[in-house]
Structures are given as C-alpha cells and as structure tokens.
Write an enzyme that holds these catalytic residues in place. Structure first.
Site, mmCIF file in Angstrom:
data_model
loop_
_atom_site.group_PDB
_atom_site.id
_atom_site.type_symbol
_atom_site.label_atom_id
_atom_site.label_comp_id
_atom_site.label_asym_id
_atom_site.label_seq_id
_atom_site.Cartn_x
_atom_site.Cartn_y
_atom_site.Cartn_z
ATOM 1 C CD GLU A 38 -2.922 -1.080 0.063
ATOM 2 O OE1 GLU A 38 -3.260 0.034 -0.408
ATOM 3 O OE2 GLU A 38 -3.362 -2.155 -0.387
ATOM 4 C CD GLU A 79 -4.582 4.403 3.423
ATOM 5 O OE1 GLU A 79 -4.739 3.540 2.522
ATOM 6 O OE2 GLU A 79 -5.008 5.575 3.322
ATOM 7 C CD GLU A 86 -8.341 1.297 -1.620
ATOM 8 O OE1 GLU A 86 -7.174 0.841 -1.599
ATOM 9 O OE2 GLU A 86 -8.595 2.500 -1.797
#
Length: 133
Positions: A38, A79, A86
């Site tokens: 990420e 996050e 996601e």
C-alpha cells in the site's frame, strides 16, 4: 455463544491465550502487508512517524501531546481499514462497478476526513505557541 444457525469460519479460533498470540501475529502480518503493498500507507507513515516524534518535544500539556499523537495514529488506522475495504472489493471482482467505486470512495473519504481532523487538531493546539500578535 455463537448462533448454531450461523456458519463459523474455520479460520476463527476462540481459545484464550493462543487466540491472543495468533491475533498479535496476524496484526504484524497486516502491518507487513500494508507496508509492502500500500503506497498510501507508506506515504502516511512518512508524515505520521516524524509527527509523533515532534509531538513528544512540543511545549504543550500531556493531554495535548496525546491528542496530537492520537489524530496521527487515527490516520494509520483509517488507512488500514480503507485498504481492507479495497482488498475485499478487489477480491470480489476487479470488474468496474458503481457499488465497488462507492465502497472505495467512501473509504478514501474517511481517510481524507481523518487527515483534515489531524490538521485542524494540530492547528488548534499549536496556534497559541506561534501566535505573536
């Protein structure tokens, strides 16, 4: 007690201390994966880690230091949740779909709001230190 009608994942464990140790190592794996996969997570850590260090040395109360650090940690927490959303969306399907876009956009919006909260918190706490008029 689990509902007997609900299926239970074979990956779920409910056994005391062993579960705690397993959960700890799963969390470490999560941090490793986020760092490796990420970009946003790495970019945010580049800001958050120095920010936490700076917060320790600022001439503010312990409670204010805690707030300054907490809002930065919230960025990382949100996050990670956004990245999980996601990953699940991509796992279900890589096909473009308005609902998938919404899910990802909602997660992104949560990260943005958290960043704005952090900026506002730092601004409110630091303003008196640098206000000389």
């Amino acid at each position: 007690m689990p509902n007997p009608e609900q299926p239970i994942s074979q990956f779920k464990s409910t056994r005391g201390l062993r579960r705690i140790f397993s959960a700890f190592f799963y969390s470490i794996d999560g941090f490793k994966s986020a760092w490796k996969n990420e970009n946003a997570f790495r970019q945010e850590l580049v800001v958050v880690i120095p920010g936490i260090i700076v917060a320790f040395f600022l001439p503010v109360s312990p409670t204010q230091k805690l707030l300054l650090i907490a809002v930065l940690v919230w960025i990382i927490i949100i996050e990670l949740i956004n990245s999980a959303i996601e990953a699940v969306v991509d796992r279900v399907s890589l096909e473009r779909n308005p609902l998938s876009k919404n899910a990802k956009d909602f997660g992104s919006a949560a990260v943005l709001l958290t960043c704005l909260l952090a900026v506002a918190t730092w601004g409110v706490i630091l303003y008196p230190l640098f206000h000389f008029w």
